[in-house]
Design an enzyme around this catalytic site. Structure first.
Site, PDB file in Angstrom:
ATOM      1  N   GLU A  16      79.153  -5.245 -28.913  1.00  0.00           N
ATOM      2  CA  GLU A  16      78.543  -6.538 -29.495  1.00  0.00           C
ATOM      3  C   GLU A  16      77.366  -6.953 -28.487  1.00  0.00           C
ATOM      4  OE1 GLU A  16      80.570 -10.840 -29.262  1.00  0.00           O
ATOM      5  OE2 GLU A  16      80.716 -10.238 -31.474  1.00  0.00           O
TER       6      GLU A  16
ATOM      7  N   HIS B 172      97.867  13.680 -27.686  1.00  0.00           N
ATOM      8  CA  HIS B 172      98.488  14.316 -28.889  1.00  0.00           C
ATOM      9  C   HIS B 172      98.123  13.746 -30.192  1.00  0.00           C
ATOM     10  CE1 HIS B 172     101.308  15.966 -26.003  1.00  0.00           C
ATOM     11  NE2 HIS B 172     101.005  15.037 -25.112  1.00  0.00           N
TER      12      HIS B 172
ATOM     13  N   LYS C 161      80.011 -13.746 -41.375  1.00  0.00           N
ATOM     14  CA  LYS C 161      80.297 -15.340 -41.631  1.00  0.00           C
ATOM     15  C   LYS C 161      79.724 -15.897 -42.852  1.00  0.00           C
ATOM     16  CE  LYS C 161      81.336 -16.475 -36.937  1.00  0.00           C
ATOM     17  NZ  LYS C 161      80.888 -17.293 -35.563  1.00  0.00           N
TER      18      LYS C 161
HETATM   19  O1  LIG Z   1      85.165 -18.466 -29.081  1.00  0.00           O
HETATM   20  P1  LIG Z   1      84.783 -18.448 -30.520  1.00  0.00           P
HETATM   21  O2  LIG Z   1      83.687 -19.378 -30.553  1.00  0.00           O
HETATM   22  O3  LIG Z   1      85.580 -18.910 -31.538  1.00  0.00           O
HETATM   23  O4  LIG Z   1      84.118 -17.153 -30.990  1.00  0.00           O
HETATM   24  C1  LIG Z   1      84.756 -16.183 -30.965  1.00  0.00           C
HETATM   25  C2  LIG Z   1      83.978 -14.739 -31.355  1.00  0.00           C
HETATM   26  O5  LIG Z   1      83.338 -15.194 -32.582  1.00  0.00           O
HETATM   27  C3  LIG Z   1      82.306 -14.187 -32.985  1.00  0.00           C
HETATM   28  O6  LIG Z   1      82.854 -13.236 -33.396  1.00  0.00           O
HETATM   29  C4  LIG Z   1      81.311 -13.967 -31.796  1.00  0.00           C
HETATM   30  O7  LIG Z   1      80.635 -12.879 -32.159  1.00  0.00           O
HETATM   31  C5  LIG Z   1      82.274 -13.321 -30.551  1.00  0.00           C
HETATM   32  O8  LIG Z   1      81.371 -13.145 -29.418  1.00  0.00           O
HETATM   33  C6  LIG Z   1      83.097 -14.588 -30.169  1.00  0.00           C
HETATM   34  O9  LIG Z   1      83.792 -14.266 -29.178  1.00  0.00           O
END
Ligand SMILES: O=P(O)(O)OC[C@H]1O[C@H](O)[C@H](O)[C@@H](O)[C@@H]1O
Length: 617
Positions: free
Chosen positions: A396, A425, A530
């Site tokens: 990431e 294995h 998203k």
């Molecule tokens: O901690 P939050 O705001 O719920 O985000 C949870 C995750 O969301 C996204 O996938 C980001 O890319 C991550 O870097 C983050 O850890």
């Protein structure tokens, strides 16, 4: 078990649901204004410096040519190379062996200017520069293990107060001072952590690595929006739901999967006749949706996440420290290990900087363009989740489409692996003889068992000797077939060594990102996924509305996919509409009147009942 205060040392106690830093809010504005220096000039100046170098030396063909000489195979020369390049952190008992990566002396000297630029950028970062230019943020995870490094007193106090609150709260929960309203045990016995990505992977890795056999509270995770997975965790808790502390972790406070997990768990609490607020804890940014929900509903405690700590580097914040402390893990030791490693990785002498050595190896092995994958192989069961943790930290951070100058680079290094010798294995066959698209990082743990607990399963040989032999044997067998590897060695798996490993890789990723001129601290790509998920759900709502309308006109009326697509005014989304119907039919939320999902054109679908309320929603 040592009381937590011993682990956390004595901190001024703080009522847990106090918002940390509230008492300093007036102080915040002017002091922060001072510290967040306008760094756009900084970014471009360092980036220009680095990118200018890039044009000279980011020459993949040149790297490939340099590799044509092949790897050193003479045992005496290899031994000299091993000794010559061996890095040791005496106090941590950590070693780094880069001798089985074939970088040449010319390559090392050619890279020197870029390493110096990287060290300079890292120094600026630790001083509070806007090192995440795309989001206009500082990058401060190093300050979490040494608050004095933070660029102003306000942040220093926030860090110290949060750590104090974590220790104090964990101590109170374990001692039973803070307890659930109604549970036979009269104290919290379980932790249910609800979070995803960086709000889960660090706590999961540390729980697997460091939780004692009989922790004061056992932890389990909901880290996905899978109804069956959520049901499984709640079913496994059973009546112990009444003595479960639910920690909801989300930096943004709005991640859909985490929000869904919370709503599902709150439903389970309602059905069990339990008051969720009396067993809920939030770890999130101040005034996030989650923070405000927890405050308004009066949850047991709230702990802050800071915008200058990324999810994938949040293990040393409340995100990782609270779950670990509740399991009886020595979180102060984790912080000490990380801080000691941070000190070592501030060195501007390549050979004395283990993170820089890792970045050098990564650049050489992957030609600076991710041409090979990073296989992470801890030969220790308790480090099983380390590669899963590194997948987010490395991929990431480095997996970026554009560099700091806006060039399309599609950077990254792919990470996979589980543990040795188990993986031998499974897929080591391919590593030894198959496609040569990887380099290996072995994580070696010298201590097999606590002192006095070992035994020989055959004369002169223990179980741990086999594990040691398998690691060394695999390393040799791979190298004999020109497969390169790095070995990181620690004495044993302790909070201090785990903290050091986390810090080592956080810094290596940051240095490598400078070498390839990218921003390691944002994640624009996840937004695309998203957004697309949101569009699918919006289309699903339209499909349901169309089916409901048809059912209200004539409950027996069924529609073809094309008719549904036309009524949704989404003719181009017919395939997604088919997938939506298939998923709804599998969950009895839409009925198939004719045909089947194997022949999409034959499908005719209906709801079978009219929901009048939905008609005009
Ligand atoms: O901690 P939050 O705001 O719920 O985000 C949870 C995750 O969301 C996204 O996938 C980001 O890319 C991550 O870097 C983050 O850890």
């Amino acid at each position: 078990m040592a009381s937590l205060s011993g682990l956390c040392s004595s901190f001024p106690s703080l009522k847990p649901n106090n918002r940390i830093g509230a008492d300093l809010s007036s102080f915040r504005k002017d002091s922060l204004a001072v510290s967040t220096r306008s760094n756009s000039s900084f970014k471009h100046s360092v980036a220009r410096e680095v990118s200018a170098d890039l044009s000279k030396t980011n020459d993949v063909a040149g790297l490939k040519k340099a590799k044509q000489g092949g790897l050193e195979k003479d045992p005496k020369a290899l031994w000299r190379r091993y000794v010559d390049w061996l890095y040791q952190h005496k106090e941590l008992g950590l070693y780094l062996d880069v001798s089985r990566i074939g970088f040449s002396d010319e390559f090392v000297s050619e890279m020197e200017p870029r390493f110096q630029a990287a060290f300079k950028a890292m120094e600026e970062l630790e001083r509070g520069a806007i090192a995440n230019p795309d989001e206009g943020r500082m990058v401060g995870h190093y300050w979490l293990r040494n608050a004095k490094l933070a660029p102003n007193p306000f942040l220093q106090v926030q860090i110290d107060k949060t750590l104090a609150a974590v220790c104090d709260f964990a101590d109170s929960v374990i001692s039973g001072k803070i307890k659930p309203p109604s549970s036979p045990e009269g104290r919290f016995t379980q932790i249910l952590s609800v979070g995803i990505g960086g709000s889960a992977l660090g706590p999961q890795f540390v729980a697997e690595a460091l939780a004692p056999d009989n922790p004061p509270l056992k932890i389990r995770f909901i880290d996905n929006t899978d109804p069956a997975g959520i049901d499984h965790q709640i079913a496994q808790l059973g009546p112990e739901l009444a003595s479960t502390l639910v920690i909801v972790i989300s930096k943004s406070g709005g991640t859909p999967e985490t929000r869904n997990g919370l709503l599902e768990v709150q439903k389970a609490f309602r059905e069990a006749g339990l008051d969720f607020a009396k067993q809920g804890v939030a770890i999130t940014q101040e005034n996030s949706l989650l923070d405000n929900t927890a405050r308004i509903e009066g949850w047991v405690a709230r702990f802050p996440m800071f915008d200058w700590v990324g999810g994938r580097t949040s293990e040393m914040s409340a995100v990782g420290l609270l779950p670990a402390a509740l399991q009886g893990v020595g979180i102060r030791e984790m912080l000490v290990g990380a801080s000691m490693m941070d000190e070592a990785t501030r060195s501007t002498v390549l050979r004395k900087n283990p993170a820089a050595l890792l970045a050098l190896c990564w650049y050489w092995a992957t030609d600076g363009i991710g041409s090979k994958d990073m296989v992470v192989l801890p030969y220790k069961d308790s480090l099983l989740l380390f590669s899963r943790y590194l997948q987010q930290l490395v991929m990431e951070s480095l997996g970026k489409e554009f560099d700091l100058d806006g060039n399309r680079v599609n950077q990254g290094i792919s990470v996979y692996g589980n543990k040795g010798s188990t993986d031998q294995h499974a897929y080591i066959q391919q590593l030894r003889e198959g496609v040569h698209n990887f380099f290996v990082t072995f994580i070696e743990v010298l201590r097999d068992r606590p002192p006095g607990h070992d035994w020989e399963l055959e004369p002169g040989v223990t179980c741990g000797d086999y594990l040691f032999g398998m690691l060394q044997g695999t390393r040799s067998a791979l190298y004999a077939n020109d497969r390169e590897s790095i070995t990181v060695t620690v004495q044993e798996v302790t909070p201090r060594s785990v903290g050091a490993l986390i810090a080592l890789y956080e810094r290596a990723v940051g240095i490598y990102a400078s070498l390839v001129n990218i921003n390691a601290y944002h994640q624009p790509g996840v937004e695309a996924g998203k957004k697309a998920a949101g569009e699918v759900l919006a289309l699903q709502k339209r499909v349901l509305a169309v089916l409901n309308e048809a059912s209200c006109e004539d409950p027996a009326e069924s529609l073809t996919l094309q008719e549904i697509a036309d009524r949704c005014h989404a003719p181009d989304d017919i395939e997604m509409i088919y997938k939506i119907i298939e998923h709804m039919a599998a969950n009895d939320r839409a009925l198939i009147a004719e045909g089947d999902c194997g022949s999409p054109y034959s499908l005719k679908v209906f709801l079978g009942e009219c929901n009048v309320d939905e008609l005009y929603a």
